[in-house]
Design a protein around this motif. Sequence first.
Motif, PDB file in Angstrom:
ATOM      1  N   PRO A  26       0.788  -1.243   0.000  1.00 35.23           N
ATOM      2  CA  PRO A  26       0.000   0.000   0.000  1.00 35.23           C
ATOM      3  C   PRO A  26       0.814   1.284   0.000  1.00 35.23           C
ATOM      4  CG  PRO A  26      -0.106  -1.072   2.136  1.00 35.23           C
ATOM      5  CD  PRO A  26       0.569  -2.029   1.213  1.00 35.23           C
ATOM      6  N   THR A  27       2.124   1.218   0.221  1.00 36.54           N
ATOM      7  CA  THR A  27       2.932   2.440   0.273  1.00 36.54           C
ATOM      8  C   THR A  27       3.827   2.600  -0.950  1.00 36.54           C
ATOM      9  OG1 THR A  27       4.597   1.242   1.567  1.00 36.54           O
ATOM     10  CG2 THR A  27       2.951   2.511   2.787  1.00 36.54           C
ATOM     11  N   SER A  28       3.555   1.875  -2.023  1.00 37.30           N
ATOM     12  CA  SER A  28       4.384   1.970  -3.224  1.00 37.30           C
ATOM     13  C   SER A  28       3.496   2.159  -4.443  1.00 37.30           C
ATOM     14  CB  SER A  28       5.235   0.707  -3.387  1.00 37.30           C
ATOM     15  OG  SER A  28       5.966   0.746  -4.582  1.00 37.30           O
ATOM     16  N   VAL A  29       3.804   3.211  -5.225  1.00 42.34           N
ATOM     17  CA  VAL A  29       3.021   3.488  -6.427  1.00 42.34           C
ATOM     18  C   VAL A  29       3.304   2.447  -7.514  1.00 42.34           C
ATOM     19  CG1 VAL A  29       2.539   5.227  -8.206  1.00 42.34           C
ATOM     20  CG2 VAL A  29       3.048   5.934  -5.867  1.00 42.34           C
ATOM     21  N   LYS A  30       4.536   1.970  -7.564  1.00 45.36           N
ATOM     22  CA  LYS A  30       4.923   0.966  -8.560  1.00 45.36           C
ATOM     23  C   LYS A  30       4.960  -0.409  -7.917  1.00 45.36           C
ATOM     24  CE  LYS A  30       7.680   4.151 -11.362  1.00 45.36           C
ATOM     25  NZ  LYS A  30       9.021   4.426 -11.946  1.00 45.36           N
ATOM     26  N   PRO A  31       4.796  -1.484  -8.697  1.00 45.17           N
ATOM     27  CA  PRO A  31       4.846  -2.829  -8.109  1.00 45.17           C
ATOM     28  C   PRO A  31       6.226  -3.156  -7.571  1.00 45.17           C
ATOM     29  CG  PRO A  31       4.741  -2.939 -10.509  1.00 45.17           C
ATOM     30  CD  PRO A  31       4.489  -1.516 -10.141  1.00 45.17           C
ATOM     31  N   LEU A  32       6.266  -3.911  -6.479  1.00 42.82           N
ATOM     32  CA  LEU A  32       7.533  -4.328  -5.896  1.00 42.82           C
ATOM     33  C   LEU A  32       8.263  -5.303  -6.806  1.00 42.82           C
ATOM     34  CD1 LEU A  32       6.292  -4.967  -2.251  1.00 42.82           C
ATOM     35  CD2 LEU A  32       7.411  -2.923  -3.119  1.00 42.82           C
ATOM     36  N   VAL A  33       7.508  -6.215  -7.419  1.00 48.09           N
ATOM     37  CA  VAL A  33       8.076  -7.235  -8.296  1.00 48.09           C
ATOM     38  C   VAL A  33       7.155  -7.386  -9.499  1.00 48.09           C
ATOM     39  CG1 VAL A  33       8.777  -9.666  -8.500  1.00 48.09           C
ATOM     40  CG2 VAL A  33       9.091  -8.471  -6.338  1.00 48.09           C
ATOM     41  N   THR A  34       7.741  -7.514 -10.672  1.00 47.45           N
ATOM     42  CA  THR A  34       6.993  -7.835 -11.887  1.00 47.45           C
ATOM     43  C   THR A  34       7.635  -9.066 -12.508  1.00 47.45           C
ATOM     44  OG1 THR A  34       6.451  -5.505 -12.257  1.00 47.45           O
ATOM     45  CG2 THR A  34       6.198  -7.001 -14.118  1.00 47.45           C
ATOM     46  N   MET A  35       6.869 -10.151 -12.590  1.00 45.25           N
ATOM     47  CA  MET A  35       7.383 -11.427 -13.096  1.00 45.25           C
ATOM     48  C   MET A  35       6.608 -11.836 -14.343  1.00 45.25           C
ATOM     49  SD  MET A  35       7.492 -13.392  -9.415  1.00 45.25           S
ATOM     50  CE  MET A  35       8.049 -14.928 -10.132  1.00 45.25           C
TER      51      MET A  35
END
Length: 531
Positions: A264-273
Motif C-alpha cells: 500500500p505504500t508503493s506506487v509501482k509494483p515491488l516485483v513484476t514477473m
Amino acid sequence: MGISTEEDTKERKNNKDSLDEMEMKVTKFSRGKAANLGALRDKKLKGQLAGKERLIGQSAKAAAQAEKWFLPIEGGYLEPEGLEKTYRYQQQSIVQEVDLLSSRKPFDMILPVLGPYTLEYTSNGRYMIVGGRKGHIAMMDMLNMDLIKEFQVRETVRDVAFLHNEQLFAVAQKKYPYIYNRHGTEIHCLKEHGKSLKLQFLDKHFLLVSINSFGQLHYQDMSTGEMIANYRTGLGRTDVMRVNPYNAVIGVGHAGGKVTMWKPTSVKPLVTMLCHHGPVTAVAFDKGGHLMATAGFDRKIKIWDLRKYEVVHSYAARAQSLDFSQKGLLAGSNGSLVEIYKDSGGQDYKVYMKHRMIKGYQVDKVLFRPYEDICGIGHSMGLSSILVPGSGEANFDTFVENPVETGKQRREKEVHALLNKLPPETVMLDPNMIATVRQPKKKEKKTKEEIEEEIEDVVEAAKNTKVKKKTKGRSKPSKRAKKKEEEVLKAKRPLLDQYKETNGQPEKKQRIGDQSELPKALQRFAKNRQP
C-alpha cells in the motif's frame, strides 16, 4: 508372590512401548550425535562442552514431553500399499473408512438456478460464506452445519470475503462493494472502489483490498474507514488476485502473463514477473510465503521459489483456480475435475487425489478449510465439500485461532487485534527487515550544499569553543586567536577534502616526471625518456 501374572507382563510391554516411543521422539528433537570429548586434553573446555551436551539432551527430552502432551494429534495422509495409487481412491471409499464426525463433513448442495458459486472461510475455519453469481448470499456455521443467514441482493455478485471475523463480510456486487453484518444488514457501500472484481482482506493490518474493472487497486482501512491507497496497475482488467499470508503482499495476475506484487505504500509494483506466455488464470501462495503457484492459458502450472524468483517445477496442466492447504497440498480445478497435488520432496508435486464432479459442472473456485481435512468447491451447480486426508493442521493454538471460541473470547480477540494492528508501512517483501537498522551504502556521497552547511556548522562550533586560560604570557590575545584558527582549520580539513571530490577536483598526488628537478641522490632512480 514371586510369580508374575499375565497383567504384569502386559504392563511391562506397554511401558516398554511407551519408552521406545519417547526415545524416538527424543531422537527427533536431538541435534545429532554427541561430540567426542575423550580426545580433548583441555579440562576446562571439556567440562564446558560436557555441560552444553547435557543441556541439549535435557531440551530434547523437554520438547518430546511437550509434544506428547500439547500436540496429541498427528496428521496423516493416504498411504498406498504395493502398486496402489492414492489418486484412484474415491470419496465414497474414504468416507466409509473415517470416523462418524468426519463422515458428515463432505456434502453436495445442488443450487442450479443462482450459480456459479464462490466461497470463503474464516481464518479459524468455523464459518463459511458463499455467494452466487445471480445474487444469492448465505452464511453457514460449519461446526454445527447450521444456516445462519441467507438473503438475496438481486444483482450480480462477483466475490465475497470475510473481514476480521464472522461478524462482518464484504461482497463485490454489480457496481460497488458492500459491507454486511452476520444478520444480512447492509452497513456500508464502498463507492470509491468502483466495480470490483476481486476482494482480499489483510487481517493483521485491517485493510480491505479490491481490484476493479479498470485495473485499479484500492486499499481501505476497515477500522477507521480511511482510503489508504489507490493505484492504477496499468496492465488492464484482471480478476486474479491473492494475498501472500507471510508478508501481506498482494499478488495480481494479468492478461499479458505477468504477475505483479504490491504494497500500500508503493506506487509501482515491488516485483513484476513474466510467468506465462498467455493470460494468468490463477495465483496461490504457500503458508510459508516462499512458494507461489501460477496457472495460465498456456496450459501450464508453475511452482515458483520467491526467494530466487525462479521456476522450481513446471507441469503441463490447466487450472482455473489454485489453493495451498496449511500442510502444503495444492488443489487445482480444471473444468469438472479437481486435482490435489502433494510435495514428494524438493517441491516436486505429484498427483495425490482426484475428484471428478458430475459431467457438466464447471468448478469456479477451490478452497481448503483451515484446521480441517476438507476442500470446499464452488461450481456452476452449487457447492461441494470433499475429504482430503492430511490437508489441515491437526493441532491449533487457541491464542492464534480457535475454531470453538466463545462470544467472550471472540470479543477479547477483536480488541487485541485492534490494539496490535500493524501500520500499512509494515507490508514489505521481507518482513524480517522490521525493527532493524538499514546499513549505509558505501557509495553514498553528500551533496555540495550538505557539505557547505556542515562546514559552516563546524566553523561556528570551533569559533565558540572556549580556549583555556594559561599563565606567564601564554594567554595573549594574539596567541588565543592563533589557537582558534588552528582549531577551525583542523575541523574543516576532512570536509574540505569531501568538497573537492564532489566539485570534480580531487586532490591528486604530484607525479614525479623526467623534467622535475630531483636531488642528486634520487636522480639515478628516475626513468629515462624513451625516444
